[in-house]
Each structure stands twice: as structure tokens, then as C-alpha cells.
Design a protein around this motif. Sequence first.
Motif, mmCIF file in Angstrom:
data_model
loop_
_atom_site.group_PDB
_atom_site.id
_atom_site.type_symbol
_atom_site.label_atom_id
_atom_site.label_comp_id
_atom_site.label_asym_id
_atom_site.label_seq_id
_atom_site.Cartn_x
_atom_site.Cartn_y
_atom_site.Cartn_z
ATOM 1 N N ILE A 201 0.831 -1.205 0.000
ATOM 2 C CA ILE A 201 0.000 0.000 0.000
ATOM 3 C C ILE A 201 0.865 1.254 0.000
ATOM 4 O O ILE A 201 0.630 2.200 -0.757
ATOM 5 C CB ILE A 201 -0.949 0.000 1.218
ATOM 6 N N PHE A 202 1.888 1.265 0.846
ATOM 7 C CA PHE A 202 2.759 2.436 0.955
ATOM 8 C C PHE A 202 3.520 2.668 -0.350
ATOM 9 O O PHE A 202 3.573 3.791 -0.868
ATOM 10 C CB PHE A 202 3.737 2.236 2.113
ATOM 11 N N ILE A 203 4.098 1.608 -0.903
ATOM 12 C CA ILE A 203 4.857 1.729 -2.150
ATOM 13 C C ILE A 203 3.939 2.106 -3.305
ATOM 14 O O ILE A 203 4.293 2.935 -4.158
ATOM 15 C CB ILE A 203 5.601 0.414 -2.459
ATOM 16 N N SER A 204 2.738 1.532 -3.340
ATOM 17 C CA SER A 204 1.788 1.864 -4.406
ATOM 18 C C SER A 204 1.401 3.336 -4.358
ATOM 19 O O SER A 204 1.178 3.962 -5.399
ATOM 20 C CB SER A 204 0.538 0.986 -4.293
ATOM 21 N N ALA A 205 1.322 3.897 -3.155
ATOM 22 C CA ALA A 205 1.010 5.323 -3.020
ATOM 23 C C ALA A 205 2.139 6.178 -3.595
ATOM 24 O O ALA A 205 1.891 7.176 -4.281
ATOM 25 C CB ALA A 205 0.772 5.673 -1.557
ATOM 26 N N LEU A 206 3.377 5.791 -3.325
ATOM 27 C CA LEU A 206 4.521 6.517 -3.891
ATOM 28 C C LEU A 206 4.534 6.397 -5.415
ATOM 29 O O LEU A 206 4.780 7.378 -6.131
ATOM 30 C CB LEU A 206 5.827 5.976 -3.316
ATOM 31 N N LEU A 207 4.255 5.199 -5.915
ATOM 32 C CA LEU A 207 4.217 4.984 -7.365
ATOM 33 C C LEU A 207 3.106 5.812 -8.006
ATOM 34 O O LEU A 207 3.269 6.354 -9.103
ATOM 35 C CB LEU A 207 4.008 3.501 -7.666
ATOM 36 N N SER A 208 1.976 5.909 -7.305
ATOM 37 C CA SER A 208 0.855 6.702 -7.812
ATOM 38 C C SER A 208 1.245 8.170 -7.968
ATOM 39 O O SER A 208 0.866 8.832 -8.939
ATOM 40 C CB SER A 208 -0.342 6.570 -6.868
ATOM 41 N N LYS B 73 5.154 5.186 -15.860
ATOM 42 C CA LYS B 73 3.880 4.733 -16.410
ATOM 43 C C LYS B 73 3.507 3.400 -15.780
ATOM 44 O O LYS B 73 4.331 2.753 -15.124
ATOM 45 C CB LYS B 73 3.984 4.573 -17.928
ATOM 46 N N LEU B 74 2.264 2.983 -16.002
ATOM 47 C CA LEU B 74 1.847 1.659 -15.569
ATOM 48 C C LEU B 74 1.022 1.010 -16.662
ATOM 49 O O LEU B 74 0.419 1.694 -17.491
ATOM 50 C CB LEU B 74 1.055 1.705 -14.264
ATOM 51 N N THR B 75 1.013 -0.315 -16.659
ATOM 52 C CA THR B 75 0.277 -1.056 -17.678
ATOM 53 C C THR B 75 -1.182 -1.211 -17.277
ATOM 54 O O THR B 75 -1.524 -1.194 -16.097
ATOM 55 C CB THR B 75 0.888 -2.449 -17.885
ATOM 56 N N ARG B 76 -2.038 -1.369 -18.303
ATOM 57 C CA ARG B 76 -3.446 -1.679 -18.030
ATOM 58 C C ARG B 76 -3.588 -3.163 -17.686
ATOM 59 O O ARG B 76 -4.354 -3.529 -16.811
ATOM 60 C CB ARG B 76 -4.303 -1.355 -19.257
ATOM 61 N N ALA B 77 -2.865 -4.001 -18.436
ATOM 62 C CA ALA B 77 -2.879 -5.436 -18.145
ATOM 63 C C ALA B 77 -2.150 -5.688 -16.829
ATOM 64 O O ALA B 77 -1.267 -4.925 -16.435
ATOM 65 C CB ALA B 77 -2.219 -6.212 -19.283
ATOM 66 N N LYS B 78 -2.524 -6.772 -16.155
ATOM 67 C CA LYS B 78 -1.961 -7.043 -14.832
ATOM 68 C C LYS B 78 -1.401 -8.453 -14.737
ATOM 69 O O LYS B 78 -1.806 -9.355 -15.466
ATOM 70 C CB LYS B 78 -3.036 -6.831 -13.762
ATOM 71 N N LEU C 52 2.309 -3.480 -14.087
ATOM 72 C CA LEU C 52 3.753 -3.259 -14.128
ATOM 73 C C LEU C 52 4.020 -1.762 -14.185
ATOM 74 O O LEU C 52 3.301 -1.018 -14.854
ATOM 75 C CB LEU C 52 4.365 -3.924 -15.362
ATOM 76 N N TYR C 53 5.060 -1.326 -13.495
ATOM 77 C CA TYR C 53 5.465 0.080 -13.512
ATOM 78 C C TYR C 53 6.773 0.193 -14.292
ATOM 79 O O TYR C 53 7.680 -0.628 -14.120
ATOM 80 C CB TYR C 53 5.639 0.601 -12.086
ATOM 81 N N TYR C 54 6.859 1.223 -15.135
ATOM 82 C CA TYR C 54 8.030 1.336 -15.994
ATOM 83 C C TYR C 54 8.249 2.784 -16.418
ATOM 84 O O TYR C 54 7.352 3.635 -16.300
ATOM 85 C CB TYR C 54 7.868 0.453 -17.234
ATOM 86 N N CYS C 55 9.456 3.052 -16.916
ATOM 87 C CA CYS C 55 9.785 4.364 -17.467
ATOM 88 C C CYS C 55 9.589 4.328 -18.984
ATOM 89 O O CYS C 55 9.513 3.254 -19.581
ATOM 90 C CB CYS C 55 11.222 4.748 -17.122
ATOM 91 N N LYS C 56 9.537 5.496 -19.584
ATOM 92 C CA LYS C 56 9.197 5.596 -21.003
ATOM 93 C C LYS C 56 10.119 4.774 -21.896
ATOM 94 O O LYS C 56 9.670 4.121 -22.838
ATOM 95 C CB LYS C 56 9.221 7.060 -21.446
ATOM 96 N N ASP C 57 11.420 4.779 -21.601
ATOM 97 C CA ASP C 57 12.353 4.054 -22.468
ATOM 98 C C ASP C 57 12.321 2.544 -22.243
ATOM 99 O O ASP C 57 13.088 1.798 -22.850
ATOM 100 C CB ASP C 57 13.777 4.585 -22.283
ATOM 101 N N GLY D 202 -0.579 5.079 -20.359
ATOM 102 C CA GLY D 202 -0.276 5.834 -19.158
ATOM 103 C C GLY D 202 -1.365 6.746 -18.679
ATOM 104 O O GLY D 202 -1.205 7.425 -17.674
ATOM 105 N N LYS D 203 -2.538 6.836 -19.442
ATOM 106 C CA LYS D 203 -3.623 7.692 -18.989
ATOM 107 C C LYS D 203 -4.802 6.810 -18.632
ATOM 108 O O LYS D 203 -5.376 6.164 -19.487
ATOM 109 C CB LYS D 203 -4.025 8.689 -20.077
ATOM 110 N N THR D 204 -5.150 6.771 -17.353
ATOM 111 C CA THR D 204 -6.249 5.931 -16.909
ATOM 112 C C THR D 204 -7.195 6.727 -16.052
ATOM 113 O O THR D 204 -6.821 7.704 -15.425
ATOM 114 C CB THR D 204 -5.736 4.735 -16.081
ATOM 115 N N GLU D 205 -8.446 6.303 -16.094
ATOM 116 C CA GLU D 205 -9.424 6.872 -15.185
ATOM 117 C C GLU D 205 -10.046 5.718 -14.424
ATOM 118 O O GLU D 205 -10.713 4.873 -15.000
ATOM 119 C CB GLU D 205 -10.515 7.620 -15.947
ATOM 120 N N GLU D 206 -9.760 5.628 -13.153
ATOM 121 C CA GLU D 206 -10.301 4.547 -12.350
ATOM 122 C C GLU D 206 -11.541 5.046 -11.637
ATOM 123 O O GLU D 206 -11.499 6.013 -10.898
ATOM 124 C CB GLU D 206 -9.268 4.074 -11.335
ATOM 125 N N LYS D 207 -12.669 4.386 -11.892
ATOM 126 C CA LYS D 207 -13.910 4.767 -11.237
ATOM 127 C C LYS D 207 -13.976 4.074 -9.889
ATOM 128 O O LYS D 207 -13.925 2.872 -9.804
ATOM 129 C CB LYS D 207 -15.106 4.357 -12.094
#
Length: 319
Positions: free
Chosen positions: A36-43, A52-57, A63-68, A172-177
Motif C-alpha cells: 500500500i505504501f509503495i503503491s502510493a509513492l508509485l501513484s 507509467k503503468l500497464t493496463r494489463a496485470k 507493471l510500472y516502468y519508465c518511457k524508455d 499511461g492515462k487511466t481513469e479509475e472509477k
Amino acid sequence: MTNRILELKEQVYEYVNRHGPVLPAVIAKEFRSTNIFISALLSELISNKRIKLTRAKIGGSPLYYCKDQEARIVELLRGNLGQKQREALDILIEKKVLRDRDCLPFERVALRELEDFAIPVKLVISDVEEIFWKWYLLPDQEAKESIEKSLERIYAPKKEEAVLIQVAKTLGKTEEKEEREREPILKAVEKQEPKRKKKKFLQEVLLDKGKIEKSDSDFESIIIQYLKKKEIKILDKVAIAKNKELNFTVQIPSNAGDLTYFVKARYKKSLSEGDLLLAFTEGQNLKLPTLYLSSGDITKKAREYMIKNLKGMNFIKIK
């Protein structure tokens, strides 16, 4: 503590930059912290468009990654896709650009699910919508040339012109309801005493909101106005992100005397349990109880998490 959080955030970014794409659980293990703590920092890093993060899981986590590092996500995610999705993915990798009308029904469905790899490009030709699917690593210019050739072949007899009106989605653009709850408004009822101003209880100070004249363009002024209205004395203020996030140390009047609090003020549409945990941790390290002020709501899950795990923490939505 603020500096320590910022330092940890930078360390997490550097880790993703070196080892990404990576799962949050791997990062949490590396830094001996909670998901939870790390996910908040990643957010927060995603909000700042640094990662960025992937839509697929994989196992329920993106997955979290940089542009390159974009090219690597396909090899990591392919094994977690369904059979039909893999077949559609292989065709897209081979062709690079696909016309939606030329695809089989299962391919059309699968392409809409492959949000990390299939970028939809919408066209209007004589009031008829055409959709093409672009491989996410294909340069826009190459995709444009490929689409133009297809249109010339399909519509050459009619000599129609295609007009590109929208690139519908990008990585990298998501809208979570998320399900939200409205913060209850509790009003304190006080007895009037002549020639004496009675101090409110702490709970009354925090929950009796009242009206605030606000300007959406200046979140900091809104927060300071709120604190002054509640006769809360500001001892220290640190701007983390201009008009987006601020930290305060304050004194709140109560019948037991002035109480010192750590206040996290954040301009955000919706807050998760990770957001609350980050603020609570900052307060703990200052050995102070935490008050969270925000322009947005907290999710039902976050509220339940706060009540169960973040004892003594208060949340108020600033309207």
C-alpha cells in the motif's frame, strides 16, 4: 519526515528506472515496506508523469516502468494474456496497423482489450467512422503513411478524403472509477455565554465545516482560509507541490488546551488508502496526530482502512 518521504520516492523512481518494468510487490520487498505504501509513492510518480503503468496485470498488479522501457512490457505481459488476445497481438505485431472492419470478430474484441499495445485511431470518411489499430511502438508518421495507403486502396474509386479526428487513447492515462461516500456534515450546537467566548471541542473544530469562499485556482488560500476560520494556528507550512499539496504543523483549540497536529492538505479528486497511509506515516514520524484536508473524496475502501488501521486520523473534505 517530508524530506525522508521525498528521498524514498526518488529511490523508488531510480529503482524503477534501473529494473523496470517491475511489480509493486518487488519494490515493496526491496525497500522492506508494504504494498500500500509503495503503491502510493508509485501513484504520485505517475501523477507527475515520471513513470507509467500497464493496463494489463500480473496476479492483479500492473507493471510500472519508465518511457524508455516500453518495448519490454510485451514480453512480460504476453504470457498473462488469453489465447484470443495473444493471437490478435501476434497479428498486430506482424502487420503493425490493422483496419478494424477487416478483422475477425474475436480479433476486434481482443484489440479493444489490448490497451497497452493496440492504439485506436479514429477516422471519419463521408460521415462513416473508420477505426485503425496501431502497434504501440510504431512511430506516428509510419502509421499515418500505412493508413493513407489503405484508404487510397479502399476509397480510390470514390476519391474521398479521410480526416483524422482523434487518437483515442494513449498509454499511461487511466481513469479509475471508484465508489465514493459523501463526508457527513456534523454541526456543533453550543450554548451562548454572555461576555465569554467558549472554545470548541476538538471534534467540533474539525467537523463543523461552515462555508468557505473558494477559488479553484488557489488551493493554498482555501486551506489557509479554512484554518483561520476554525481559529487553528499555523505553526509551520511546507509547500510540497504548488497549489496541489501542502504540509502544516498547527495548533487546534480544545477544552483540554491547544493540541498540536500534523495537517496534510492535498488537491486531488479521489484519495486511496495509500494516500492516507503516506500522510499518517508523516504524522507518526513527527509524533503528531494527523488531519487530512482535501478537495476530493476518499473511497469507501480507504475510509474503512483509515477507521481500522489509522487510529486518531481525521479526514475532512473542503468544499
